[in-house]
Design a protein around this motif. Sequence first.
Motif, PDB file in Angstrom:
ATOM      1  N   UNK A 179      20.602  51.596 -19.465  1.00 39.34           N
ATOM      2  CA  UNK A 179      21.548  52.343 -20.288  1.00 39.34           C
ATOM      3  C   UNK A 179      22.617  53.082 -19.025  1.00 39.34           C
ATOM      4  N   UNK A 180      24.051  52.851 -19.513  1.00 40.59           N
ATOM      5  CA  UNK A 180      24.936  53.263 -18.418  1.00 40.59           C
ATOM      6  C   UNK A 180      24.936  54.500 -18.031  1.00 40.59           C
ATOM      7  N   UNK A 181      24.857  55.607 -18.890  1.00 39.79           N
ATOM      8  CA  UNK A 181      24.615  56.831 -18.700  1.00 39.79           C
ATOM      9  C   UNK A 181      23.626  57.382 -17.724  1.00 39.79           C
ATOM     10  N   UNK A 182      22.534  56.849 -17.927  1.00 42.86           N
ATOM     11  CA  UNK A 182      21.423  56.875 -17.216  1.00 42.86           C
ATOM     12  C   UNK A 182      21.265  56.167 -15.668  1.00 42.86           C
ATOM     13  N   UNK A 183      21.700  54.937 -15.868  1.00 42.49           N
ATOM     14  CA  UNK A 183      21.810  54.139 -14.656  1.00 42.49           C
ATOM     15  C   UNK A 183      22.688  54.692 -13.636  1.00 42.49           C
ATOM     16  N   UNK A 184      23.748  55.347 -14.022  1.00 42.76           N
ATOM     17  CA  UNK A 184      24.808  55.699 -13.131  1.00 42.76           C
ATOM     18  C   UNK A 184      24.233  57.163 -12.506  1.00 42.76           C
ATOM     19  N   UNK A 185      23.683  57.761 -13.192  1.00 43.80           N
ATOM     20  CA  UNK A 185      23.070  59.021 -12.972  1.00 43.80           C
ATOM     21  C   UNK A 185      21.969  59.009 -12.074  1.00 43.80           C
ATOM     22  N   UNK A 186      21.152  58.037 -12.103  1.00 43.77           N
ATOM     23  CA  UNK A 186      20.356  57.583 -11.119  1.00 43.77           C
ATOM     24  C   UNK A 186      20.894  57.296  -9.747  1.00 43.77           C
ATOM     25  N   UNK A 187      21.733  56.293  -9.827  1.00 44.06           N
ATOM     26  CA  UNK A 187      22.474  55.901  -8.740  1.00 44.06           C
ATOM     27  C   UNK A 187      23.059  57.132  -7.805  1.00 44.06           C
ATOM     28  N   UNK A 188      23.547  58.297  -8.626  1.00 39.51           N
ATOM     29  CA  UNK A 188      24.045  59.517  -7.998  1.00 39.51           C
ATOM     30  C   UNK A 188      23.017  60.352  -7.553  1.00 39.51           C
ATOM     31  N   UNK A 189      21.711  59.957  -7.976  1.00 37.00           N
ATOM     32  CA  UNK A 189      20.684  60.988  -7.551  1.00 37.00           C
ATOM     33  C   UNK A 189      20.462  62.225  -8.232  1.00 37.00           C
ATOM     34  N   UNK A 190      20.851  62.187  -9.579  1.00 36.48           N
ATOM     35  CA  UNK A 190      20.855  63.312 -10.317  1.00 36.48           C
ATOM     36  C   UNK A 190      19.316  63.547 -10.943  1.00 36.48           C
ATOM     37  N   UNK A 191      18.427  62.555 -10.858  1.00 29.86           N
ATOM     38  CA  UNK A 191      17.308  62.806 -11.273  1.00 29.86           C
ATOM     39  C   UNK A 191      16.281  61.557 -10.852  1.00 29.86           C
ATOM     40  N   UNK A 192      15.212  61.806 -11.692  1.00 28.37           N
ATOM     41  CA  UNK A 192      14.081  60.542 -11.469  1.00 28.37           C
ATOM     42  C   UNK A 192      14.684  59.185 -11.734  1.00 28.37           C
ATOM     43  N   UNK A 193      14.112  57.977 -11.181  1.00 28.69           N
ATOM     44  CA  UNK A 193      14.408  56.814 -11.441  1.00 28.69           C
ATOM     45  C   UNK A 193      13.493  55.957 -12.024  1.00 28.69           C
TER      46      UNK A 193
END
Length: 346
Positions: free
Chosen positions: A306-320
């Motif tokens: 899901x795009x919000x989650x995928x981009x947040x993971x790319x930015x290192x904002x949380x677990x992957x």
Amino acid sequence: MPLQRRQVLRLATLATGASLFPSACRAINSTVTDNKVTAQSSPLTPPQTSKVVLVYNEDRSAGTRQALELLQPTGLKGKTVFLKPNYNTGDPAPAATDTQLLETLIQEFQNAQVEQITIGDRSGMADTRQAMEQKGVFKLAEKYGVKTIVFDEMEADQWQYISADGTHWQKGFAFARPILESEAIINTCCLKTHQYGGHFTLSLKNSVGMVAKYVPGDSFNYMGDLHSSAHQRLMIAEINQVYQPSLVLLDGVEAFVNGGPASGKKVRSNVILAGVDRVAVDVVAIGLLRLLGTTNQVSNGSVWELEQIKRAVELGLGVSQTEQIEFITPDAKSKDIVEQIRPLII
């Protein structure tokens, strides 16, 4: 029952091992050009694991206290706290933050001997001051000695421009300085879908209220840029590079499983979530929406795509990945909900 003082929450980023810090200096590059700072061009270092507390409780106040006691963060005493609710409108939860829940958080923070609490927001679909008035925020502020800020009424120097570099924003965006200047940032959000392009509005999306629509003297419509963009969900995640929350508390006692953010099909799930990792909390919340029966945009595919989650993971904002989420539950009913969610968040 109110918690004893030795039991009250001890806020910090326990899940990542980080301590509270007085600004967003760890989340944004401190180089300033023409009153702009640049978001990190390289990803932050994501946590190896993140704790998410899940409490089944029909009572918001009791569930909130229980969740905070289970999370057991540290380091709130003597800190200035910025509490960011969800006042997109002034409607009852889950459209907006429940007033009793907000009062419970104020009580817990003051029991933990904070220096000062400030509550502020910018509404998206309503007049912000009217929404905050409707939710009783100013009465609570008077009762407990809490400061309030209506972001729409701030002067230009109270907005920090964030560069567009490395983002999908046309001209970057303007972020509320009072949040950046606080020593502890609390993100309290609701459980709901979003029919206008966000697909879901949880802790990542709640950060949109920290961004200006207009800055005095600046005619650019930053919310127009967001809501007209094909990259809206990526842009939502990108806002979150600017700050690190000390606590995320999500009210899932009621949820909109379609429609949203102001109205939709409302169902009861009787769950409170707490953590410090926005990605982990949002992933679990999406699992709850899927369990309750929600929209195709939220239900289809891996939650990590899901795009919000995928981009947040790319930015290192949380677990992957799901395996990095450590669930904390107080009882068999809460644990049963976790077991139902697990296969829905792979």
